[in-house]
Each structure stands twice: as structure tokens, then as C-alpha cells.
Motif scaffolding. Sequence first.
Motif, short mmCIF file in Angstrom:
data_model
loop_
_atom_site.label_atom_id
_atom_site.label_comp_id
_atom_site.label_asym_id
_atom_site.label_seq_id
_atom_site.Cartn_x
_atom_site.Cartn_y
_atom_site.Cartn_z
N LYS A 248 20.44 11.10 76.63
CA LYS A 248 21.19 12.34 76.47
C LYS A 248 20.29 13.51 76.88
N TYR A 249 19.74 14.21 75.92
CA TYR A 249 18.96 15.41 76.23
C TYR A 249 17.59 15.11 76.81
N LEU A 250 17.15 13.84 76.75
CA LEU A 250 15.87 13.48 77.35
C LEU A 250 16.01 12.98 78.78
N ARG A 315 9.32 8.06 81.22
CA ARG A 315 8.13 8.91 81.26
C ARG A 315 8.33 10.09 82.21
N ALA A 316 8.96 9.84 83.34
CA ALA A 316 9.19 10.93 84.30
C ALA A 316 10.05 12.02 83.68
N ALA A 317 11.08 11.62 82.94
CA ALA A 317 11.96 12.61 82.32
C ALA A 317 11.29 13.30 81.15
N LEU A 318 10.57 12.53 80.33
CA LEU A 318 9.88 13.10 79.17
C LEU A 318 8.94 14.23 79.57
N SER A 319 8.25 14.01 80.68
CA SER A 319 7.25 15.00 81.09
C SER A 319 7.88 16.36 81.36
N ILE A 320 9.13 16.38 81.80
CA ILE A 320 9.79 17.65 82.08
C ILE A 320 10.09 18.39 80.78
N THR A 321 10.63 17.66 79.80
CA THR A 321 10.92 18.28 78.50
C THR A 321 9.64 18.78 77.85
#
Length: 429
Positions: A248-250, A315-321
Motif C-alpha cells: 500500500k503506502y510502502l 528495499r527499493a521502495a522503502l528507500s524512497i519513503t
Amino acid sequence: MNYDHSLAFAQHLDQTDPLRHFRERFYIPQQNGNPVAYLCGNSLGLQPKSARAALEQELNTWQNLGVEGWFDKPESGEQPWLGYHTTCKEALSAIVGADPSEVCPMNALTVNLHLLLASFYRPAGKKIKILTIKGDFPSDQYALETHIKHRGYSVADVLIEIAPHPDDNLIHTTDIQKAIIEQADSLALIWMSGLNYYTGQVYNMATLAETAQTHCIPIGFDLAHAIGNIPLRLHDWGVDFATWCSYKYLNGGPGAVSGVFIHKKHHEQNLPRLAGWWGYREDRRFEMTPGFLPAPGADGWQVSTPNILALALHRAALSITAEAGMVALRQKSEHLTGYLEYLLTRFDGIQIITPDDPNQRGCQLSLLVRKQGKKLFTYLTEQGIIGDWREPDCIRLAPTPLYNTFEDVWRVGSVIEQFYTDKMEHGLV
């Protein structure tokens, strides 16, 4: 903030938005050659542009190293797969307010819930009951029922559900606290969502955790709709355990890897668990000996070999948040959602059931549209506004601060106004 109905006002907010460049890090779906207003991050977040390269990197490692990818560093210099999950911990811990040892990316949400219930639902004597909220997400309800029955109890005798208040159809913190206090002698566990998937209401997790601690009752939260949406401080609040999804938001992708939080106070207790070999101590995992020795911290709840390709996307998405930071994201979210609320309150046919207090909501607004609600939803979709529909009469819209704009929100108000204008002209409202 003092809002305005004009497009120029929305565009000005976008031009002065310090997070506006993060939108460029995502692919925005197109309709008829134009970007849609995608307000459905509460269901599935958008694809980061870095996702493909992250996936390709691990495919190259698999191609070039085969099984040795678990142990050898690839040409990229990345960590071998054996400890790949640890590269997500710093970002995850910052997002949920935890120590890195307290979090671990793994499995899927309901799988993790079953694993955690096996550890934290330990009925004994008179303390056999579970307190939750009525109408929580079905998967949570099914998991609770499963563990109650597995222990040989009746769901009717064990499960306590706190219902919405009749005045506003919300579940008040004081009602939950009252139930905890009244049932303290019989409660073995408290489990509930931190943010209600249907109404968008945020529960006061800090206060509830404090009340639970006072009465020595373990408390856990489903953070599917909270993580990446609202600031969390799980460690400081004293929450015992939690799990979530990351699609979702991640923005981790459809069916993306989940994660768990287990407070440090439980790390040395060697709690009962549904054990698997990847939760075994890493330094002795390949000895293949009987007798489970858990890895330290949340890692000890792992079961199976991790999905490296899914972790790469995660991991790629987490880094943006993590780069944007939850403080800045929350500030923009409050303005975006406040603007959406401002634009919608002028329509008599729409009832917003999400609390109007910013402290009691994330970015989602849930709209009850009892007359022609499905037609309105279809009209929004046809005009390039993507939300989601919940039977029988609810539209959920979630302006997400990483990639949504104030102009996206303005479009919602403009399209709804056009819908009602057209209906009035044809005598249909």
C-alpha cells in the motif's frame, strides 16, 4: 491552512511543495494519454521507477553466480543473499519507530499474524479472551478465530469485539480502554488494526498500549493501512508486536513482502513459535541439527527461505519513503487530505465517515454516497480518478504524499461537481 476552490490555488501549492520531486520517482498510470489522479495507494501503491533496476540486479546475480549468490558478493558489491533482509532493517525501523533488531521483512501479513499469534496468544486459567474491534479486516478475524478454535475454545466465549459508537459510527479510545479495564482479569491478548481499513480512523495506539501494559496484557497491531501513512513509535509506545503489508503506502508491489515488529523486551524470552529453519541462528543454520535455536531479535520469527526478488523490490521502495521521511510526508498528507475534505464538504450527497480530526486519520477519506454512489464512482474512474469502491455505498480516496499532487485533489472536486451538475440538468438528483 486556508484553502481555495481554484485550480490556480492547487497549482501554487504544488509549486511550493518541498516533496514535489518525489512524484518523478514513480510511474503514474495513464488514461487516454494523460496521467490519472491515482488516489488508491490505500489498496496498491504505484511502481517506483527504481524497481526494475533493483529486480534486474538480483536476476543478474542469479544468472552469474547461481547458488553462490547466497554467499558471494556479486559484481555490484551488494551483500550476499544470506543477509539480504538486513539491508531493509534501517529504513523499516525508522518508518515504524523501532530498533533495527525489532523488525524483520518476511512472508505475507496473514502468515505473519498466524506466527505472532502462536507466540503471543497464550491462554491460561481464566485469562483466555482476546479483545479486538468489530468489523476489522476479515483476514484478521479469520486468524483470531483459527487460533481460538485451535486451542479448543469457542469463538463466542473468547472473542470480545468493541463496536462503533452509535453517535458517530467510530470506535472511541475510551470505549476500548473501558473494555480492557473491565475484562483485564480474563484477557490474554489485545489485537486490532492501528488504522481502520474501511473508515480510515486512526486509533490511539500509544494510549491503548499504555493501558494494556498497566494490566499486563500483550497488545499487537495490524499496521497494513498505517505503515508509511502515519508516524509510528512502536518501541517507545511499548507495543508488544505488530505486522503489516508493504504494497500500500510502502509501494512494494502487488503481494509484496510483509514485515514484523517484536519489542526488545521479548527477545530473550524464547517465546513459543512456529519455527522454521530461516529463523534458526544464522551462525549455526547450516549445521542442520535438531532442536530449534532462534536467531536474535525479530529475525528469530522467520520461517522459510526469503524471496530475494520480492525483497529487492521492497528495499527499493522503502528507500524512497525513508529518504522523504515520515515527518515531512505526514505534514504534506495532512494538507492534501485537508484539501480533499474542504472540496468535498460542499456536496450534500456525500458523507465523510472518516474523522475530521487530523490526529484520528491518515490520508484516506471514506465517503458514503447512498444515492447513485456506484454511478459516481464509475464516473470518477471514467474521468481518470482512481479510487476504490466498497459495497454497498462507500468510495475510498487516499491522496498519497509521495506521488499525489494538490491538482490531483482539485480534479476530484471538479469532476464530482460536474457529475452533480449533469445529473441536475437531467433531473436525476
